[in-house]
Design a protein around this motif. Structure first.
Motif, PDB file in Angstrom:
ATOM      1  N   GLY A   1     112.796  38.171  57.066  1.00 47.57           N
ATOM      2  CA  GLY A   1     114.095  37.555  56.845  1.00 47.57           C
ATOM      3  C   GLY A   1     113.987  36.042  56.858  1.00 47.57           C
ATOM      4  N   PRO A   2     115.089  35.335  56.571  1.00 48.42           N
ATOM      5  CA  PRO A   2     115.076  33.866  56.500  1.00 48.42           C
ATOM      6  C   PRO A   2     114.774  33.238  57.859  1.00 48.42           C
ATOM      7  CG  PRO A   2     117.041  34.773  55.444  1.00 48.42           C
ATOM      8  CD  PRO A   2     116.399  35.895  56.187  1.00 48.42           C
ATOM      9  N   ARG A   3     114.093  32.109  57.816  1.00 43.31           N
ATOM     10  CA  ARG A   3     113.745  31.384  59.036  1.00 43.31           C
ATOM     11  C   ARG A   3     113.391  29.945  58.682  1.00 43.31           C
ATOM     12  NH1 ARG A   3     108.475  32.722  62.843  1.00 43.31           N
ATOM     13  NH2 ARG A   3     108.612  30.906  64.207  1.00 43.31           N
ATOM     14  N   THR A   4     113.630  29.041  59.620  1.00 43.46           N
ATOM     15  CA  THR A   4     113.301  27.630  59.424  1.00 43.46           C
ATOM     16  C   THR A   4     112.034  27.284  60.199  1.00 43.46           C
ATOM     17  OG1 THR A   4     115.628  27.044  59.119  1.00 43.46           O
ATOM     18  CG2 THR A   4     114.113  25.254  59.670  1.00 43.46           C
ATOM     19  N   ILE A   5     111.077  26.665  59.514  1.00 42.51           N
ATOM     20  CA  ILE A   5     109.836  26.185  60.126  1.00 42.51           C
ATOM     21  C   ILE A   5     109.812  24.667  59.950  1.00 42.51           C
ATOM     22  CG2 ILE A   5     107.324  26.240  60.079  1.00 42.51           C
ATOM     23  CD1 ILE A   5     108.458  28.837  60.986  1.00 42.51           C
TER      24      ILE A   5
ATOM     25  N   GLU B   1     122.745  29.679  56.838  1.00 42.84           N
ATOM     26  CA  GLU B   1     122.361  28.835  57.972  1.00 42.84           C
ATOM     27  C   GLU B   1     121.079  28.063  57.670  1.00 42.84           C
ATOM     28  OE1 GLU B   1     121.212  29.248  62.738  1.00 42.84           O
ATOM     29  OE2 GLU B   1     121.896  31.000  61.587  1.00 42.84           O
ATOM     30  N   VAL B   2     120.113  28.733  57.031  1.00 37.42           N
ATOM     31  CA  VAL B   2     118.875  28.053  56.656  1.00 37.42           C
ATOM     32  C   VAL B   2     119.153  26.946  55.643  1.00 37.42           C
ATOM     33  CG1 VAL B   2     116.693  28.363  55.428  1.00 37.42           C
ATOM     34  CG2 VAL B   2     117.355  29.984  57.209  1.00 37.42           C
ATOM     35  N   LYS B   3     120.027  27.203  54.702  1.00 37.08           N
ATOM     36  CA  LYS B   3     120.357  26.194  53.695  1.00 37.08           C
ATOM     37  C   LYS B   3     120.988  24.951  54.323  1.00 37.08           C
ATOM     38  CE  LYS B   3     122.489  27.583  50.002  1.00 37.08           C
ATOM     39  NZ  LYS B   3     123.425  28.313  49.129  1.00 37.08           N
TER      40      LYS B   3
ATOM     41  N   ASP C   1     111.140  21.355  59.028  1.00 36.80           N
ATOM     42  CA  ASP C   1     112.239  20.986  58.122  1.00 36.80           C
ATOM     43  C   ASP C   1     112.310  21.886  56.902  1.00 36.80           C
ATOM     44  OD1 ASP C   1     112.990  18.834  59.731  1.00 36.80           O
ATOM     45  OD2 ASP C   1     111.574  17.462  58.752  1.00 36.80           O
ATOM     46  N   LEU C   2     111.485  22.917  56.860  1.00 27.87           N
ATOM     47  CA  LEU C   2     111.421  23.805  55.691  1.00 27.87           C
ATOM     48  C   LEU C   2     112.079  25.140  55.985  1.00 27.87           C
ATOM     49  CD1 LEU C   2     110.250  24.411  52.819  1.00 27.87           C
ATOM     50  CD2 LEU C   2     108.239  25.344  54.006  1.00 27.87           C
ATOM     51  N   GLY C   3     112.955  25.550  55.110  1.00 24.86           N
ATOM     52  CA  GLY C   3     113.555  26.874  55.187  1.00 24.86           C
ATOM     53  C   GLY C   3     112.788  27.841  54.304  1.00 24.86           C
ATOM     54  N   ILE C   4     112.380  28.976  54.862  1.00 26.18           N
ATOM     55  CA  ILE C   4     111.625  29.990  54.117  1.00 26.18           C
ATOM     56  C   ILE C   4     112.484  31.239  54.006  1.00 26.18           C
ATOM     57  CG2 ILE C   4     109.522  31.374  54.049  1.00 26.18           C
ATOM     58  CD1 ILE C   4     108.126  29.251  55.657  1.00 26.18           C
ATOM     59  N   ILE C   5     112.710  31.686  52.762  1.00 26.20           N
ATOM     60  CA  ILE C   5     113.636  32.790  52.513  1.00 26.20           C
ATOM     61  C   ILE C   5     112.954  33.859  51.666  1.00 26.20           C
ATOM     62  CG2 ILE C   5     115.857  33.449  51.512  1.00 26.20           C
ATOM     63  CD1 ILE C   5     116.815  30.604  51.942  1.00 26.20           C
ATOM     64  N   PRO C   6     112.655  35.037  52.237  1.00 28.34           N
ATOM     65  CA  PRO C   6     112.122  36.145  51.436  1.00 28.34           C
ATOM     66  C   PRO C   6     113.235  36.771  50.595  1.00 28.34           C
ATOM     67  CG  PRO C   6     111.646  36.384  53.804  1.00 28.34           C
ATOM     68  CD  PRO C   6     112.695  35.341  53.666  1.00 28.34           C
ATOM     69  N   LEU C   7     112.897  37.174  49.378  1.00 27.19           N
ATOM     70  CA  LEU C   7     113.871  37.797  48.480  1.00 27.19           C
ATOM     71  C   LEU C   7     113.317  39.136  47.993  1.00 27.19           C
ATOM     72  CD1 LEU C   7     115.070  34.738  46.339  1.00 27.19           C
ATOM     73  CD2 LEU C   7     116.240  35.832  48.269  1.00 27.19           C
ATOM     74  N   PHE C   8     114.021  40.224  48.309  1.00 23.16           N
ATOM     75  CA  PHE C   8     113.649  41.546  47.827  1.00 23.16           C
ATOM     76  C   PHE C   8     113.995  41.644  46.346  1.00 23.16           C
ATOM     77  CE2 PHE C   8     114.264  41.977  52.343  1.00 23.16           C
ATOM     78  CZ  PHE C   8     113.259  42.849  52.742  1.00 23.16           C
ATOM     79  N   SER C   9     113.153  42.354  45.589  1.00 23.80           N
ATOM     80  CA  SER C   9     113.409  42.473  44.148  1.00 23.80           C
ATOM     81  C   SER C   9     112.636  43.661  43.587  1.00 23.80           C
ATOM     82  CB  SER C   9     112.987  41.185  43.416  1.00 23.80           C
ATOM     83  OG  SER C   9     111.599  40.926  43.601  1.00 23.80           O
ATOM     84  N   TRP C  10     113.005  44.054  42.377  1.00 20.88           N
ATOM     85  CA  TRP C  10     112.293  45.054  41.581  1.00 20.88           C
ATOM     86  C   TRP C  10     112.526  44.710  40.116  1.00 20.88           C
ATOM     87  CZ3 TRP C  10     108.920  48.344  43.778  1.00 20.88           C
ATOM     88  CH2 TRP C  10     108.340  49.329  42.962  1.00 20.88           C
ATOM     89  N   TYR C  11     111.655  45.189  39.250  1.00 17.68           N
ATOM     90  CA  TYR C  11     111.741  44.827  37.831  1.00 17.68           C
ATOM     91  C   TYR C  11     112.667  45.765  37.064  1.00 17.68           C
ATOM     92  CZ  TYR C  11     108.205  48.554  37.575  1.00 17.68           C
ATOM     93  OH  TYR C  11     107.532  49.740  37.706  1.00 17.68           O
TER      94      TYR C  11
ATOM     95  N   LYS D   1     120.500  43.853  46.136  1.00 19.04           N
ATOM     96  CA  LYS D   1     121.572  43.948  47.129  1.00 19.04           C
ATOM     97  C   LYS D   1     121.034  44.003  48.560  1.00 19.04           C
ATOM     98  CE  LYS D   1     125.175  46.017  44.252  1.00 19.04           C
ATOM     99  NZ  LYS D   1     126.088  47.184  44.060  1.00 19.04           N
ATOM    100  N   LEU D   2     119.755  44.337  48.718  1.00 14.59           N
ATOM    101  CA  LEU D   2     119.176  44.292  50.062  1.00 14.59           C
ATOM    102  C   LEU D   2     119.213  42.883  50.640  1.00 14.59           C
ATOM    103  CD1 LEU D   2     116.009  46.589  49.707  1.00 14.59           C
ATOM    104  CD2 LEU D   2     118.215  47.164  50.739  1.00 14.59           C
ATOM    105  N   ASN D   3     119.286  41.882  49.775  1.00 16.03           N
ATOM    106  CA  ASN D   3     119.336  40.495  50.243  1.00 16.03           C
ATOM    107  C   ASN D   3     120.705  40.115  50.805  1.00 16.03           C
ATOM    108  OD1 ASN D   3     116.596  39.681  49.325  1.00 16.03           O
ATOM    109  ND2 ASN D   3     117.458  40.093  47.297  1.00 16.03           N
ATOM    110  N   ASP D   4     121.736  40.920  50.499  1.00 13.66           N
ATOM    111  CA  ASP D   4     123.089  40.583  50.975  1.00 13.66           C
ATOM    112  C   ASP D   4     123.190  40.644  52.499  1.00 13.66           C
ATOM    113  OD1 ASP D   4     123.925  40.169  48.385  1.00 13.66           O
ATOM    114  OD2 ASP D   4     124.735  42.201  48.144  1.00 13.66           O
ATOM    115  N   LYS D   5     122.387  41.508  53.124  1.00 13.92           N
ATOM    116  CA  LYS D   5     122.464  41.619  54.586  1.00 13.92           C
ATOM    117  C   LYS D   5     121.988  40.339  55.270  1.00 13.92           C
ATOM    118  CE  LYS D   5     117.862  43.706  55.118  1.00 13.92           C
ATOM    119  NZ  LYS D   5     117.101  44.870  55.632  1.00 13.92           N
ATOM    120  N   ASN D   6     121.245  39.502  54.543  1.00 14.43           N
ATOM    121  CA  ASN D   6     120.763  38.235  55.092  1.00 14.43           C
ATOM    122  C   ASN D   6     121.606  37.044  54.655  1.00 14.43           C
ATOM    123  OD1 ASN D   6     118.515  39.459  56.386  1.00 14.43           O
ATOM    124  ND2 ASN D   6     117.329  39.375  54.483  1.00 14.43           N
TER     125      ASN D   6
END
Length: 490
Positions: A268-272, A342-344, A274-284, A331-336
């Motif tokens: 899930g999203p997290r700040t390291i 907050e990360v943004k 000053d950098l925000g790292i955001i994983p994004l679930f996807s499929w083709y 839509k799995l990304n909506d839960k985050n």
């Protein structure tokens, strides 16, 4: 050894033009000239370079790459750091700020005028040389400071950076060679030896085909780095070697996320720093491909060529035939959503990452691929819209997206967002490349700020200089030659 080198350089008279070394040299030039003429490059073999000089009256600059071009896998070329001034050296000449270390991938560049060593045949009774340890770009010695100051030690240069973020994709550790590469990563790559610094690793999917190999791989990486981020790829959800442990790929996805939670891997999203790292679930989805099809050759259907159609298993309402799977994963990304907002709000710069490709421009045109249907199983329009929404209102140079899946090394700016792919890929694919792809991974994309230099990789380099022609369906020379040999034209 000296006798072998002498024989390769000066073949016996009775062998003539049939000597293996001469046949290999001829084969190299024949394979190399078509690609470079097609790309409009002046890096031609010596014989063709002389022909061009006679025709145009001007000398062609540069040197050619002495290996056949394989358009389905393109690792970056290693450039001589002294051949052209980099942006960092230019900034230093102007008195501007630059990183104390040259570009991390340049650390493994060959010295001036060094050419690829000729491969020699093995002689019975000779021992194979022992494999060299992995050279990670993080441990390379920094460039010396301007005289009269002494060179900065590597440990001090590493400690000076508060936050470092490395990226890699497509580890495929079901291959023993790839698992060995992971285990041979130096312990000091991600370890901070003092202060509040953090070394993080972003893994953009396709870690392993089985859950057990996945857990072993992530455990090793977690021991090496202060933080590890992960998003699933298609190979991670295959079921063919799980022995009936999971009912479908969604159940396996839950098991992988649970394993990440146990190992301390972030999904899930997290700040390291000053950098925000955001994983994004996807499929083709197939409708991602909007460019003209190549119909002059016969190729296997997607169902035959893409193993996802057989190795993955989905509930009845989710299939690869439409956009249902792409919408589900998006839509799995909506839960985050709250965590993303907050990360943004708290991060100066943001790095998003996914396994699949967000834009079709990040893949070579169909006429340059051995499998022209590849763009139909690589990306998602929903992914691009979501990451654009996350990176909106960001200043220039403050947005980066990392992806994987296609095994093409890539580094380019598109509409003010930097797109990076740094795959380990399959062992057989690395063997086709001159630099292998092992010595520069994992790629450090962030060191208290995104590295401003765009690293040269074969395909992104080509499209940074040449306009994309999606309506052109004329096969590239190496593709046409491949189909003429193994397949039939319509």
């Amino acid at each position: 050894r000296a006798e072998l080198e002498e024989e390769a350089t000066h073949p016996p008279p009775f062998l003539g033009n049939h000597h293996p070394a001469l046949r290999w040299e001829k084969k190299k030039e024949e394979r190399g000239k078509d690609f470079f003429r097609f790309c409009g490059s002046d890096r031609l073999p010596p014989t063709q370079r002389k022909e061009r000089e006679r025709e145009s009256g001007s000398a062609a600059a540069g040197s050619y790459l002495p290996f056949p071009i394989h358009p389905l896998l393109s690792f970056p070329r290693r450039h001589d750091a002294a051949s052209a001034p980099s942006s960092a050296r230019a900034a230093a000449a102007a008195g501007g700020h630059h990183h104390p270390h040259p570009h991390l991938l340049d650390a493994a560049a060959a010295p001036p005028h060094q050419h690829r060593r000729r491969r020699r045949r093995r002689v019975p009774g000779c021992l194979r040389p022992r494999a060299a340890p992995v050279r990670c770009c993080a441990t390379a010695a920094p460039a010396p400071a301007p005289a009269p100051r002494a060179a900065v030690p590597a440990a001090e240069a590493a400690a000076a950076a508060t936050t470092r973020v490395f990226v890699v994709s497509d580890l495929h550790t079901d291959y023993p060679e790839n698992m060995e590469w992971v285990r041979r990563l130096p312990a000091e790559v991600g370890a901070r030896r003092g202060g509040d610094g953090v070394d993080a690793l972003v893994v953009a999917g396709d870690v392993a085909e089985t859950r057990d190999n996945f857990a072993r791989t992530m455990e090793v990486l977690r021991d090496r780095f202060g933080a590890v981020f992960y998003v699933p790829g298609n190979h991670d959800l295959w079921l063919r070697r799980e022995g009936g442990r999971y009912m479908d790929s969604l159940e396996k996805l839950t098991a992988l996320l649970d394993a990440c939670s146990e190992l301390g891997v972030d999904t899930g999203p997290r700040t390291i720093g000053d950098l925000g790292i955001i994983p994004l679930f996807s499929w083709y989805h197939k409708s991602f491909d909007k460019e003209k099809d190549v119909n002059s050759v016969r190729v296997p259907s997607l169902e035959m060529a893409c193993k996802d159609f057989h190795a993955c298993k989905w509930p009845s309402d989710l299939t690869n035939d439409d956009e249902a799977l792409a919408v589900y994963f998006d839509k799995l990304n909506d839960k985050n959503h709250e965590a993303i907002e907050e990360v943004k709000s708290t991060s100066k710069q943001i790095l998003t990452f996914s396994h699949f490709v967000p834009r079709q421009e990040l893949c070579p045109e169909k006429r340059m691929l051995y499998y022209p249907y590849l763009p139909k199983v690589i990306g998602s329009d929903f992914l691009e819209r979501r990451l654009r929404d996350i990176h909106s209102k960001r200043e220039d140079g403050a947005a980066c997206h990392v992806f994987g899946h296609t095994h093409f090394c890539w580094d380019s700016m598109v509409d003010e967002i930097r797109y990076v792919q740094a795959p380990l890929a399959y062992p057989r694919e690395r063997k086709r490349r001159m630099n292998g792809g092992e010595g520069w991974l994992p790629f450090c994309v962030y060191r208290d700020g995104f590295n401003p230099e765009i690293y040269p990789a074969l395909w992104s380099d080509y499209y940074n200089k040449n306009k994309r022609e999606p309506e052109n369906t004329q096969l590239a020379p190496w593709v046409a030659r491949h189909f003429a040999k193994y397949h039939k034209f319509h």
